[in-house]
Write a protein that holds these residues in place. Structure first.
Motif, mmCIF file in Angstrom:
data_model
loop_
_atom_site.group_PDB
_atom_site.id
_atom_site.type_symbol
_atom_site.label_atom_id
_atom_site.label_comp_id
_atom_site.label_asym_id
_atom_site.label_seq_id
_atom_site.Cartn_x
_atom_site.Cartn_y
_atom_site.Cartn_z
ATOM 1 N N UNK A 196 0.800 -1.095 0.060
ATOM 2 C CA UNK A 196 0.083 -0.056 -0.175
ATOM 3 C C UNK A 196 0.944 1.261 0.018
ATOM 4 N N UNK A 197 0.423 2.433 -0.851
ATOM 5 C CA UNK A 197 1.384 3.369 -0.909
ATOM 6 C C UNK A 197 0.531 4.528 -0.147
ATOM 7 N N UNK A 198 1.025 5.807 -0.090
ATOM 8 C CA UNK A 198 0.573 6.758 0.224
ATOM 9 C C UNK A 198 -0.536 7.491 -0.746
ATOM 10 N N UNK A 199 -1.541 7.929 -0.438
ATOM 11 C CA UNK A 199 -2.734 8.433 -1.447
ATOM 12 C C UNK A 199 -3.363 7.498 -2.100
ATOM 13 N N UNK A 229 1.442 -2.564 10.707
ATOM 14 C CA UNK A 229 1.430 -1.511 9.670
ATOM 15 C C UNK A 229 0.224 -0.766 10.498
ATOM 16 N N UNK A 230 0.252 0.543 10.561
ATOM 17 C CA UNK A 230 -0.802 1.415 11.028
ATOM 18 C C UNK A 230 -1.056 2.562 9.614
ATOM 19 N N UNK A 231 -2.202 2.500 9.531
ATOM 20 C CA UNK A 231 -2.840 3.487 8.473
ATOM 21 C C UNK A 231 -3.771 4.365 8.874
ATOM 22 N N UNK A 232 -3.553 5.540 8.411
ATOM 23 C CA UNK A 232 -4.491 6.577 8.487
ATOM 24 C C UNK A 232 -5.301 6.906 7.352
ATOM 25 N N UNK A 233 -6.647 6.502 7.254
ATOM 26 C CA UNK A 233 -7.540 6.428 6.159
ATOM 27 C C UNK A 233 -8.576 7.690 6.342
ATOM 28 N N UNK A 234 -8.992 8.120 5.209
ATOM 29 C CA UNK A 234 -9.939 9.248 5.071
ATOM 30 C C UNK A 234 -10.827 8.868 4.088
ATOM 31 N N UNK A 293 -14.744 2.882 0.230
ATOM 32 C CA UNK A 293 -13.333 3.444 -0.378
ATOM 33 C C UNK A 293 -12.863 4.348 0.694
ATOM 34 N N UNK A 294 -11.459 4.373 0.875
ATOM 35 C CA UNK A 294 -11.025 5.123 1.633
ATOM 36 C C UNK A 294 -9.488 5.547 1.173
ATOM 37 N N UNK A 295 -9.069 6.895 1.314
ATOM 38 C CA UNK A 295 -7.858 7.379 0.815
ATOM 39 C C UNK A 295 -6.891 7.218 2.047
ATOM 40 N N UNK A 296 -5.714 6.645 1.589
ATOM 41 C CA UNK A 296 -4.403 6.385 2.778
ATOM 42 C C UNK A 296 -3.767 7.804 2.832
ATOM 43 N N UNK A 297 -3.867 8.518 3.900
ATOM 44 C CA UNK A 297 -3.213 9.682 4.318
ATOM 45 C C UNK A 297 -1.878 9.448 5.017
ATOM 46 N N UNK A 298 -1.855 8.289 5.452
ATOM 47 C CA UNK A 298 -0.561 8.207 6.321
ATOM 48 C C UNK A 298 -0.236 6.588 6.643
#
Length: 108
Positions: free
Chosen positions: A67-70, A102-107, A87-92
């Protein structure tokens, strides 16, 4: 000159009921035709007029593909109203290669 500015108002009445103290978003533009201002207002409303949430997700690196940013990822869980998936965008993202966490910040 102020006559060169185009102004158009777009609103969602349900949002005004849900957020009565919400402020008006104003943008200045030098669009040539009024239809351009209408289109821009509707486009901005489609972005800013929708409820969006931010989620922090913990996972094991082995359980997810790269998984990549954005990137946009699909998340489905029986919590947080995501029963049917969203569907969520990876912010961090933060990886710990030692523990394979793995810690993801999703928006979205």
């Amino acid at each position: 000159c102020s006559s060169d500015l185009r102004q158009y108002t777009a609103e969602i009445p349900a949002n005004l009921m849900k957020h009565p103290l919400g402020t008006t978003l104003e943008m200045d533009s030098y669009l040539i035709v009024r239809d351009g201002a209408n289109e821009l207002a509707e486009r901005m409303l489609s972005i800013h007029g929708v409820d969006r949430e931010r989620y922090n997700l913990s996972a094991r690196m082995d359980d997810l593909p790269s998984i990549d940013l954005n990137a946009v990822v699909s998340v489905q869980t029986n919590r947080f109203g995501l029963d049917s998936g969203k569907l969520l965008r990876v912010l961090g993202l933060q990886t710990d290669h030692r523990t394979r966490a793995l810690e993801l910040i999703l928006w979205g």
